[in-house]
Design an enzyme around this catalytic site. Structure first.
Site, PDB file in Angstrom:
ATOM      1  N   GLY A  54       0.820  -1.266  -0.152  1.00  0.00           N
ATOM      2  CA  GLY A  54      -0.092  -0.147   0.082  1.00  0.00           C
ATOM      3  C   GLY A  54       0.922   1.031  -0.019  1.00  0.00           C
ATOM      4  CB  SER A  55       0.430   4.558  -1.490  1.00  0.00           C
ATOM      5  OG  SER A  55       0.856   4.082  -2.797  1.00  0.00           O
ATOM      6  N   GLY A  56       1.513   5.321   1.294  1.00  0.00           N
ATOM      7  CA  GLY A  56       1.547   5.986   2.551  1.00  0.00           C
ATOM      8  C   GLY A  56       2.627   5.575   3.514  1.00  0.00           C
ATOM      9  CG  HIS A  57       3.775   2.153   4.108  1.00  0.00           C
ATOM     10  ND1 HIS A  57       3.040   2.368   5.472  1.00  0.00           N
ATOM     11  CD2 HIS A  57       2.868   1.084   3.690  1.00  0.00           C
ATOM     12  CE1 HIS A  57       2.027   1.687   5.586  1.00  0.00           C
ATOM     13  NE2 HIS A  57       1.783   0.876   4.452  1.00  0.00           N
ATOM     14  CE  LYS A 105       4.788  -3.224   3.681  1.00  0.00           C
ATOM     15  NZ  LYS A 105       4.622  -3.148   2.121  1.00  0.00           N
ATOM     16  CG  ASP A 110       0.633  -6.516   1.169  1.00  0.00           C
ATOM     17  OD1 ASP A 110      -0.213  -5.917   2.052  1.00  0.00           O
ATOM     18  OD2 ASP A 110       1.441  -5.353   0.802  1.00  0.00           O
ATOM     19  CG  HIS A 219      -1.360  -0.937   7.046  1.00  0.00           C
ATOM     20  ND1 HIS A 219      -0.590  -1.633   7.394  1.00  0.00           N
ATOM     21  CD2 HIS A 219      -1.148  -0.428   6.077  1.00  0.00           C
ATOM     22  CE1 HIS A 219       0.133  -2.043   6.649  1.00  0.00           C
ATOM     23  NE2 HIS A 219      -0.223  -1.343   5.578  1.00  0.00           N
TER      24      HIS A 219
END
Lengths: 333, 206
Positions: A54-57, A105, A110, A219
């Protein structure tokens, strides 16, 4: 919600445009399916390494694409795993004939999407090995949970495997090394504040002004417990104790200590935490031979940190030290 | 009475509308015990699915369901993409080439879908997942002797299964990290699965 965005639904696409504008000289950004690929990929004879999530990391994973680390990264929506077609395309794009590693991960989404990508990729004739990271000691690893989450050690796996792949180690050798890094790494994180995903507009959880959450996920998954905020020395102790107990790190071990910011924490505080980590490590007779301090696997604007300890061996140290030239991590290059 | 390709298209339209209407509710349920993206992801996926259904002629009901599956797999991500993608892919394969779907065919397609979801996600009944709404819904269809009655019974059974997830402790997905704290929350996946059965009853029952 105040954020530097245009529209909540367009965040990832807009970020990719920025990434392309900034780093188009060294990476190729594709939008459908979304992926960031090393500009000289596929590198003939080299094991390709891709990751995604996911994006945001950020900077993980896109910021780690480049010589000495990843060949491609597949960004999903914010906190949502990418889709199988992205990983299947990225696998093809980086296959230099020596096989491709998927760094995954351990999150339900995922794992399932990468599994489907591997199935879609069958018949393409590309050999794929998966390295699953699951280093978060905050989660009890049992049949009754989705298992431990992959967190800080992922950055270390990507760097060390990237070094080994540049050295033309074989697919099996790189995969074995990556699994060894994961097996010898342990992490735990904490939050001072929650984060807000652009799509929801609301905090991922509620935390009182004077409270911290120990054992948080990247998250905003809940941790082990909450308590009144204490000094950094107490926070470091709360994170280090479970890490040290989980893997029998023993006196005399050489380790890499990674103090990671969650996105909203300034470097000055990370160094305050690192001082405590170094003190605790010394008390346990651990020799910190390498370190990494900064925000590398983040959770949007969350304030907080995570600590990762990796028990080093000679091979890991060599490939950690090897040149790397990516937007997010760069040395000797 | 049987189910045609156009009936299935109508079913998918109603499901997409339900997901859009309940987007905020699904996000709220998922924020409580997951990562808060279920409503957003399913809404994005079903909008993409309708777009693709409209873009080309679907040979039959099975082909239409496969189109939906591929749209979800390539646009949703998370756990819902592979799980709903697999559900529709298996149903589509079971119904491919069948112009007049009878109750038994339809129930069997759902059974195949359920098996696919369990193979992909490894969830057992009681793990607090979409499977807890899926199993009672499928079983109600299999018990039925009339299509319309069966569809309504399935929607009701799925709703009961969805509500029965409230006291459960999650053992799969991100909610499992919460352990005991996942109790007293309704599972978002079971909720969207209930909407799928409800849309089927609205579109296909006479």
């Amino acid at each position: 919600m105040k954020k530097l965005i245009n529209t909540p639904d367009g965040v990832v696409q807009d970020e990719l445009h920025g990434f392309q504008a900034a780093h188009g000289d060294r990476v190729r950004v594709s939008f459908d399916p979304a992926m960031i690929v090393r500009i000289d990929a596929p590198v003939k004879g080299k094991v390709g390494i891709i990751s995604g999530g996911g994006s945001g990391h950020e900077p993980m994973h896109g910021g780690f694409v480049g010589p000495g680390m990843l060949d491609a990264a597949c960004p999903g929506e914010v906190f949502t795993s990418p889709t199988p077609d992205q990983m299947a395309e990225a696998t093809k794009a980086v296959d230099g004939g020596a096989g491709v590693i998927h760094v995954v991960k351990n999150y339900t989404g995922d794992v399932m999407n990468f599994d489907m990508a591997a199935e879609l990729g069958k018949g393409e004739g590309i050999e794929v090995e998966t390295i699953l990271t699951n280093d978060d000691v905050a989660v009890e690893d049992s049949l009754y949970t989705a298992g431990r989450r992959g967190v800080g050690v992922t950055v270390l796996v990507e760097k060390i495997c990237g070094g080994a792949a540049e050295d033309r180690r074989s697919l099996q050798q790189v995969a074995e090394l990556g699994r060894r890094v994961n097996a010898n790494g342990r992490s735990m994180g904490m939050a001072l504040t929650p984060c807000i995903t652009p799509a929801s507009g609301n905090p991922s959880f509620e935390l009182a002004d004077d409270e911290v959450e120990i054992g948080i996920g990247i998250h905003g998954e809940p941790g082990r417990f909450r308590e009144k905020v204490g000094p950094a020395s107490q926070v470091a102790e709360r994170l280090m104790t479970p890490i040290l107990e989980d893997l029998p790190f023993s006196s005399g071990d050489r380790v890499l200590a990674f103090v990671n910011g969650m996105g909203g924490t300034p470097l000055i505080e990370l160094y305050v935490v690192y001082a405590e980590v170094a003190k605790i490590a010394q008390q346990h007779g651990l020799r910190i031979e390498r370190n990494l301090i900064g925000s590398y696997i983040t959770s949007l604007e969350m304030q907080g940190c995570s600590i990762t300890l990796l028990k080093l061996d000679e091979e890991m140290t060599r490939y950690w030290d090897a040149p790397v030239n990516t937007p997010g991590l760069r040395w000797k290059a | 009475m049987s189910i045609s390709r156009d009936d299935v298209l109508r079913w998918m339209e109603l499901f997409a509308a339900a997901v859009a209407e309940h987007r905020a509710e699904l996000v709220a349920l998922d924020t409580a015990i997951g990562d808060g993206d279920h409503g957003t992801n399913m809404d994005r996926g079903m909008r993409k699915a309708l777009e693709r259904l409209g873009a080309s002629e679907q040979a039959d009901a099975g082909a239409a369901l496969k189109t939906v599956a591929m749209a979800l797999i390539s646009s949703v991500g998370g756990a819902a993409g592979p799980l709903y993608g697999t559900l529709f892919l298996q149903m589509g394969s079971a119904l491919a080439g069948n112009p007049e779907i009878e109750l038994a065919d339809y129930a069997q397609a759902w059974r195949k879908g359920l098996e696919g979801v369990q193979a992909r996600g490894k969830a057992q009944p009681g793990d607090k997942t979409m499977v807890d709404a899926l199993i009672p819904g499928v079983e109600a269809l299999e018990r039925a002797s009339d299509l319309s009655d069966g569809l309504r019974a399935a929607a009701q059974a799925a709703e009961t299964g969805m509500k029965a997830t409230i006291p459960l402790v999650a053992r799969k997905g991100r909610a499992s990290y919460l352990g005991e704290r996942s109790r007293d929350h309704q599972d978002p996946g079971a909720t969207s699965t209930y909407y799928l059965f409800e849309a089927a009853a609205a579109a296909l029952a006479g």
